[in-house]
Design a protein around this motif. Structure first.
Motif, PDB file in Angstrom:
ATOM      1  N   MET A   1       0.851  -1.173   0.000  1.00  0.00           N
ATOM      2  CA  MET A   1       0.000   0.000   0.000  1.00  0.00           C
ATOM      3  C   MET A   1       0.898   1.237   0.000  1.00  0.00           C
ATOM      4  SD  MET A   1      -2.706   1.234   2.928  1.00  0.00           S
ATOM      5  CE  MET A   1      -4.158   0.456   2.316  1.00  0.00           C
ATOM      6  N   THR A   2       0.666   2.127  -0.902  1.00  0.00           N
ATOM      7  CA  THR A   2       1.487   3.333  -0.959  1.00  0.00           C
ATOM      8  C   THR A   2       1.050   4.297   0.138  1.00  0.00           C
ATOM      9  OG1 THR A   2       0.005   4.406  -2.524  1.00  0.00           O
ATOM     10  CG2 THR A   2       1.824   3.124  -3.450  1.00  0.00           C
ATOM     11  N   GLY A   3       2.012   5.056   0.649  1.00  0.00           N
ATOM     12  CA  GLY A   3       1.725   6.024   1.696  1.00  0.00           C
ATOM     13  C   GLY A   3       1.725   5.442   3.092  1.00  0.00           C
TER      14      GLY A   3
ATOM     15  N   ASP B   1       5.477  -0.383  14.621  1.00  0.00           N
ATOM     16  CA  ASP B   1       4.889   0.939  14.401  1.00  0.00           C
ATOM     17  C   ASP B   1       4.529   1.084  12.928  1.00  0.00           C
ATOM     18  OD1 ASP B   1       5.598   2.506  17.071  1.00  0.00           O
ATOM     19  OD2 ASP B   1       7.387   1.373  16.483  1.00  0.00           O
ATOM     20  N   VAL B   2       3.722   2.103  12.669  1.00  0.00           N
ATOM     21  CA  VAL B   2       3.356   2.406  11.288  1.00  0.00           C
ATOM     22  C   VAL B   2       3.440   3.907  11.073  1.00  0.00           C
ATOM     23  CG1 VAL B   2       0.873   2.535  11.763  1.00  0.00           C
ATOM     24  CG2 VAL B   2       1.659   1.966   9.482  1.00  0.00           C
ATOM     25  N   VAL B   3       3.925   4.309   9.915  1.00  0.00           N
ATOM     26  CA  VAL B   3       3.979   5.717   9.526  1.00  0.00           C
ATOM     27  C   VAL B   3       3.015   5.872   8.355  1.00  0.00           C
ATOM     28  CG1 VAL B   3       5.415   7.593   8.654  1.00  0.00           C
ATOM     29  CG2 VAL B   3       6.389   5.913  10.239  1.00  0.00           C
ATOM     30  N   ILE B   4       2.046   6.775   8.505  1.00  0.00           N
ATOM     31  CA  ILE B   4       1.016   6.955   7.486  1.00  0.00           C
ATOM     32  C   ILE B   4       1.121   8.362   6.906  1.00  0.00           C
ATOM     33  CG2 ILE B   4      -1.475   7.010   7.067  1.00  0.00           C
ATOM     34  CD1 ILE B   4      -1.750   5.036   9.419  1.00  0.00           C
ATOM     35  N   ASN B   5       1.162   8.452   5.594  1.00  0.00           N
ATOM     36  CA  ASN B   5       1.195   9.732   4.909  1.00  0.00           C
ATOM     37  C   ASN B   5      -0.178  10.384   5.044  1.00  0.00           C
ATOM     38  OD1 ASN B   5       0.843  11.727   2.859  1.00  0.00           O
ATOM     39  ND2 ASN B   5       2.594  10.875   1.767  1.00  0.00           N
TER      40      ASN B   5
END
Length: 63
Positions: free
Chosen positions: A1-3, A16-20
């Motif tokens: 998944m992009t972003g 952890d997750v980094v979401i645009n």
């Protein structure tokens, strides 16, 4: 998944997750709204009238 980027620990497990937010901000907002709803769905409801009466009593609302 992009972003979406995942951060992993030394064992390679996702921690952890980094979401645009530019790309997924609206979806994330909807997700958090759902979480709040789920957390509060069994809470007792309070009428707007009783809240306004309380605020008037406290002098915090003049309406």
């Amino acid at each position: 998944m992009t972003g979406v980027r995942y951060i992993t620990d030394d064992k390679g497990e996702r921690t952890d997750v980094v979401i645009n937010l530019r790309k997924h901000g609206k979806s994330l907002e909807d997700f958090f709204d759902f979480l709040v709803f789920e957390e509060r769905k069994n809470e007792e409801t309070v009428s707007l009238e009783s809240i306004l009466d309380e605020l008037k009593t406290e002098g915090r609302y003049k309406g």
